[in-house]
Scaffold this active site. Sequence first.
Site, PDB file in Angstrom:
ATOM      1  N   LYS A  53     -43.229 -11.699-120.992  1.00  0.00           N
ATOM      2  CA  LYS A  53     -42.828 -11.484-119.592  1.00  0.00           C
ATOM      3  C   LYS A  53     -41.459 -10.825-119.540  1.00  0.00           C
ATOM      4  O   LYS A  53     -41.250  -9.861-118.805  1.00  0.00           O
ATOM      5  CB  LYS A  53     -42.823 -12.814-118.827  1.00  0.00           C
ATOM      6  N   GLN A  97     -42.905 -21.844-116.347  1.00  0.00           N
ATOM      7  CA  GLN A  97     -44.099 -21.730-117.193  1.00  0.00           C
ATOM      8  C   GLN A  97     -44.868 -23.054-117.211  1.00  0.00           C
ATOM      9  O   GLN A  97     -44.287 -24.119-117.408  1.00  0.00           O
ATOM     10  CB  GLN A  97     -43.680 -21.315-118.619  1.00  0.00           C
ATOM     11  N   ASP A 120     -45.195 -16.763-108.628  1.00  0.00           N
ATOM     12  CA  ASP A 120     -46.486 -17.271-109.088  1.00  0.00           C
ATOM     13  C   ASP A 120     -47.443 -17.506-107.916  1.00  0.00           C
ATOM     14  O   ASP A 120     -48.642 -17.707-108.118  1.00  0.00           O
ATOM     15  CB  ASP A 120     -46.275 -18.637-109.773  1.00  0.00           C
TER      16      ASP A 120
HETATM   17  N1  GUN Z   1     -49.383 -20.687-117.720  1.00  0.00           N
HETATM   18  C1  GUN Z   1     -50.502 -19.959-117.932  1.00  0.00           C
HETATM   19  N2  GUN Z   1     -50.647 -19.023-116.959  1.00  0.00           N
HETATM   20  C2  GUN Z   1     -49.587 -19.164-116.141  1.00  0.00           C
HETATM   21  C3  GUN Z   1     -49.181 -18.479-114.949  1.00  0.00           C
HETATM   22  O1  GUN Z   1     -49.830 -17.556-114.446  1.00  0.00           O
HETATM   23  N3  GUN Z   1     -48.041 -18.937-114.379  1.00  0.00           N
HETATM   24  C4  GUN Z   1     -47.326 -19.971-114.901  1.00  0.00           C
HETATM   25  N4  GUN Z   1     -46.226 -20.357-114.251  1.00  0.00           N
HETATM   26  N5  GUN Z   1     -47.678 -20.608-115.992  1.00  0.00           N
HETATM   27  C5  GUN Z   1     -48.803 -20.210-116.608  1.00  0.00           C
END
Ligand code: GUN
Length: 307
Positions: A53, A97, A120
């Site tokens: 990311k 996350q 998100d």
């Molecule tokens: N863990 C796996 N996919 C995601 C996501 O799209 N957002 C977040 N915050 N955690 C994740």
Amino acid sequence: MSIIIDGKAYAAELRGQIKAGVEEIKGKHSITPGLAVILVGNDPASEVYVGNKGKMCREVGMEAFDFRMLADTTESQLIAKIKELGQDKKVNGILVQLPLPKHINESAVINAIDPLKDVDGLHAINAGKLATGQDGIVPCTPLGCLMLIKSVARDLSGKNALIIGRSNLVGKPMAQLLLRESCTVTISHSRTKNLPELCRNANIVVAATGKPEMIKGEWIRSGAIVIDVGINRIHLSDGSTKLVGDVAYAEALQNAKAITPVPGGVGPMTIACLLANTLKAACLQHNIENDLASGFLSISNVEQINN
Ligand code: GUN
């Protein structure tokens, strides 16, 4: 011949559009969108996602701020960090996350994020906006899935869409997005009794179960669009490992009209949509005309299918 939906190529296209959008708001408004990612603990898979990311952010000209917190961080310490980032003008998006360590209440943490910085799209306000047809921030994975579906079928009205999985991250928002497209939506889950039958009736299948190759090819209706959200590492008899989705890909390819591969399907779109949401959040926070942020949320259509 089935269409193999190239999520990697679409995500690259989308990132190109986002990069142009970032350059524009930098030039016109002197704003550099910034994304803060918080990782609690040291789950190896999460470490990889978080690293990617940050790298992708920098590639499109955004700032990335990484925060690593120990696995025994308390809920209130985490919420204090989120509140601090909420006040930070350089931070336009905040992503925590998931999954979080078990002692932390996920909903309390997500709802501590400023909804305007919730890239998100998981805050109750953004989830509520999606459910009630208002413009908010939409979760990245379902948004990416919808773009991939629309790359092969422009009009989804009246299609039977089956979503396998009912998570807040994928299944529920995916259902809302497809409902918005006038699909007839079914959400199935671990207690669903007649999954093969539901599959056989679906024009669109979105699989998000986390169970490797659980969806069998013979369940897929001829001409269906199959979107595989799963990324599972399996061990082969020769000791090597391989990434597979939730769908038995080689079998499903025989029946599907269009299908996403794993890897290279949904995965790259999730990060591209996160970048898109960060740019959108920066625009929202600065009252910048949003055609930038909403306009690029489409990818070129290759082949349209009418099933
Ligand atoms: N863990 C796996 N996919 C995601 C996501 O799209 N957002 C977040 N915050 N955690 C994740």
